[in-house]
Design a protein around this motif. Structure first.
Motif, PDB file in Angstrom:
ATOM      1  N   ASN A 340       0.846  -1.197   0.000  1.00 32.33           N
ATOM      2  CA  ASN A 340       0.000   0.000   0.000  1.00 32.33           C
ATOM      3  C   ASN A 340       0.880   1.245   0.000  1.00 32.33           C
ATOM      4  OD1 ASN A 340      -2.482  -1.470   0.249  1.00 32.33           O
ATOM      5  ND2 ASN A 340      -1.980  -1.797   2.413  1.00 32.33           N
ATOM      6  N   PHE A 341       0.390   2.297  -0.650  1.00 34.95           N
ATOM      7  CA  PHE A 341       1.116   3.565  -0.603  1.00 34.95           C
ATOM      8  C   PHE A 341       1.415   3.959   0.842  1.00 34.95           C
ATOM      9  CE2 PHE A 341      -0.415   5.670  -4.851  1.00 34.95           C
ATOM     10  CZ  PHE A 341       0.104   4.592  -5.546  1.00 34.95           C
ATOM     11  N   SER A 342       0.446   3.718   1.708  1.00 35.63           N
ATOM     12  CA  SER A 342       0.560   4.177   3.107  1.00 35.63           C
ATOM     13  C   SER A 342       1.596   3.405   3.909  1.00 35.63           C
ATOM     14  CB  SER A 342      -0.795   4.070   3.801  1.00 35.63           C
ATOM     15  OG  SER A 342      -1.284   2.732   3.737  1.00 35.63           O
ATOM     16  N   ASP A 343       2.066   2.275   3.359  1.00 36.46           N
ATOM     17  CA  ASP A 343       3.042   1.455   4.101  1.00 36.46           C
ATOM     18  C   ASP A 343       4.484   1.891   3.848  1.00 36.46           C
ATOM     19  OD1 ASP A 343       0.987  -0.081   5.088  1.00 36.46           O
ATOM     20  OD2 ASP A 343       1.140  -1.618   3.509  1.00 36.46           O
ATOM     21  N   PHE A 345       7.425   5.060   2.757  1.00 36.17           N
ATOM     22  CA  PHE A 345       7.743   6.488   2.748  1.00 36.17           C
ATOM     23  C   PHE A 345       8.969   6.694   1.865  1.00 36.17           C
ATOM     24  CE2 PHE A 345       5.524   5.583   6.656  1.00 36.17           C
ATOM     25  CZ  PHE A 345       4.588   6.621   6.733  1.00 36.17           C
ATOM     26  N   ASN A 377       5.969  12.019  -3.231  1.00 39.19           N
ATOM     27  CA  ASN A 377       4.680  11.352  -3.380  1.00 39.19           C
ATOM     28  C   ASN A 377       4.827  10.138  -4.288  1.00 39.19           C
ATOM     29  OD1 ASN A 377       3.235  13.204  -1.796  1.00 39.19           O
ATOM     30  ND2 ASN A 377       3.011  14.601  -3.540  1.00 39.19           N
ATOM     31  N   LYS A 417      -4.207   2.659  -4.880  1.00 36.85           N
ATOM     32  CA  LYS A 417      -3.088   3.089  -4.031  1.00 36.85           C
ATOM     33  C   LYS A 417      -2.171   1.909  -3.679  1.00 36.85           C
ATOM     34  CE  LYS A 417      -5.338   7.140  -2.007  1.00 36.85           C
ATOM     35  NZ  LYS A 417      -4.713   8.033  -3.002  1.00 36.85           N
ATOM     36  N   LYS A 418      -1.773   1.195  -4.734  1.00 31.93           N
ATOM     37  CA  LYS A 418      -0.899   0.036  -4.580  1.00 31.93           C
ATOM     38  C   LYS A 418       0.363   0.225  -5.426  1.00 31.93           C
ATOM     39  CE  LYS A 418      -3.900  -2.755  -2.323  1.00 31.93           C
ATOM     40  NZ  LYS A 418      -3.643  -3.373  -0.996  1.00 31.93           N
ATOM     41  N   LYS A 432      10.547   0.737   6.147  1.00 32.83           N
ATOM     42  CA  LYS A 432       9.506   1.423   5.371  1.00 32.83           C
ATOM     43  C   LYS A 432      10.046   2.686   4.698  1.00 32.83           C
ATOM     44  CE  LYS A 432       7.901   3.841   9.540  1.00 32.83           C
ATOM     45  NZ  LYS A 432       6.786   4.026  10.487  1.00 32.83           N
ATOM     46  N   TYR A 433      11.325   3.015   4.971  1.00 30.17           N
ATOM     47  CA  TYR A 433      11.926   4.227   4.404  1.00 30.17           C
ATOM     48  C   TYR A 433      12.724   3.891   3.146  1.00 30.17           C
ATOM     49  CZ  TYR A 433      10.621   6.301   8.851  1.00 30.17           C
ATOM     50  OH  TYR A 433       9.906   6.737   9.941  1.00 30.17           O
TER      51      TYR A 433
END
Length: 444
Positions: A340-343, A345, A377, A417-418, A432-433
């Motif tokens: 997911n995009f949210s997972d 950064f 983004n 958003k994948k 996640k970075y």
């Protein structure tokens, strides 16, 4: 990798253009070498029939076929004479009896003496117990990585475990382009597989060449890598005595020269080997003459070294990225993963002004902060990007942290958003970075 086990005029016989795909034998006289460029479409098998020979300082096993992938360039050198058998097509292959291998092995002998003296010194004496810190410098395509490899393999053959440091972000001897990296060399380097990848320490610059905008990033990660190795050396007498061999970029003018000096001083190099550049050697001698115990030595470049144009170098970078995911012989199976995009950064290092104009003196222009961290983004701009997976625990640690590895973005689904990416292994990423530069790749 430039080929040539040595420098010199490289006069020889038996040059074959376009090569053949039949088995053929080549007899090498003492202190001569067979220079080979494997064909573009098929691998080459090669074995040592009799005598002794080496590739980049690593001895060939007798009677065992070695498989070299397409487009590889290398040289088989013999000290006392050998017969080589080849099976497959070559772009070119020829013998040369003028090489500077004697001068290279003499350098190795001097380094060997320094390592032995360092090992015999009290470990609590940081100066005398420090083995040679060798940095190999010279213009593009002068054989720096080849000489580095030989010095490392010869040292490993004597039982040392020197540290190899690759500062050439354009080529990438240890990992993908756009990085600087270090790894201990415990065995002579495999003629086919190259530098071992078990425990490399890797920092991501994100670009295949430093520029005015990214030079500060280069300085910062060089300093970080040097600091880590300094601490490791302080606690490991064996590594300290074995010393290090440092490969550098081929950019030796202007900003490139400044970065080269920065690397020499940051790693506290005490032996500077200059390949085939009288002017550079003279400049470095003048620059470093006030600094204690730094030897600047000029060596001949290899007659087998081939100059590569920008397209060839770009292709080499692409092959290196492909090798990271699929292996040298297509023997690795990378995994396609979805997140997911949210997972995740994603950050870019550099860009953005330090301060708004309103906060500056009248008439002053805002200066870009080359090490500023900028969130990115996730969108279609990331397609085909190669991203570094940082070990950072927090975003502000990203530039000073080494990386765990790399992923390749294969698809972006904005609606769901994948993000789909290729990774060397399955499962969650170690962090996640992610860091983005301008390293991209198109899988073919």
């Amino acid at each position: 990798m430039a080929y040539g086990g040595g420098a010199g005029a490289g006069s020889g016989s038996g040059a074959v253009a376009g090569g053949s795909s039949t088995i053929k034998q080549v007899k090498l006289e003492r202190e001569s070498e067979l220079r080979i460029e494997v064909g573009n479409d098929a691998p080459l098998r090669l074995r040592l029939l009799n005598g002794t020979a080496e590739i980049f300082g690593t001895e060939l096993p007798p009677e065992i076929w070695l498989n070299f992938p397409p487009r590889l360039k290398f040289a088989v050198f013999t000290w006392y004479g050998a017969t080589i058998e080849m099976d497959g097509s070559t772009e070119t292959d020829y013998t040369a009896d003028e090489t500077p291998m004697v001068s290279y092995v003499n350098v190795h002998a001097v380094l060997e003496g320094r390592r032995s003296r360092a090992k015999a010194s009290p470990s609590d004496d940081p100066e005398s117990s420090q083995g040679p810190r060798v940095i190999v410098v010279g213009p593009t395509d002068s054989g720096k990585s080849t000489l580095s490899r030989m010095l490392l393999s010869w040292a490993a053959k004597q039982g040392w475990k020197p540290t190899f440091i690759d500062l050439d972000i354009g080529q990438g001897s240890i990992t993908i382009p756009g990085c600087i990296a270090a790894t201990p060399i415990e065995m002579p380097i495999d003629p086919v597989e190259g530098i071992p990848l078990e425990i490399p320490l890797v920092y991501f610059h994100g670009h295949s060449a430093p520029s005015n905008n990214t030079a500060e990033i280069y300085r910062v990660i060089v300093k970080e890598l040097a600091g880590i190795l300094e601490r490791q050396f302080a606690g490991n007498a064996e590594s300290r005595a074995a010393g290090m061999v440092i490969n550098t970029m081929g950019w030796i003018e202007g900003l490139g020269y400044e970065l080269l000096l920065h690397s020499i001083r940051t790693f506290k190099a005490n032996v500077v080997l200059v390949l085939g550049q009288e002017k550079l050697c003279s400049m470095l001698k003048n620059e470093l003459k006030g600094e204690p115990k730094v030897d600047v030595v000029k060596l001949q470049r290899s007659g087998g070294v081939v100059s590569r144009n920008s397209k060839v170098r770009q292709n080499a970078r692409s092959y290196k990225i492909r090798e990271y995911f699929y292996g040298l012989g297509n023997d690795l199976s990378p995994h396609s993963n979805i997140a997911n995009f949210s997972d995740l950064f994603v950050y870019r290092i550099g860009g953005g002004p330090q301060a708004p104009r309103s906060a500056l003196p009248i008439g002053a222009e805002p200066a870009a902060d080359p090490t500023r961290l900028v969130p990115v983004n996730i969108n279609h701009d990331l397609l085909h990007a190669v991203l570094a997976v940082s070990f950072a625990k927090e975003p502000d640690e990203i530039i000073s942290s080494n990386v765990a590895g790399f992923i390749y973005v294969t698809d972006i689904d904005i609606q769901r958003k994948k993000i789909t990416y290729l990774a060397p292994s399955a499962g969650e990423l170690p962090s996640k970075y992610l860091i983005i530069g301008n390293i991209t790749w198109r899988e073919t």
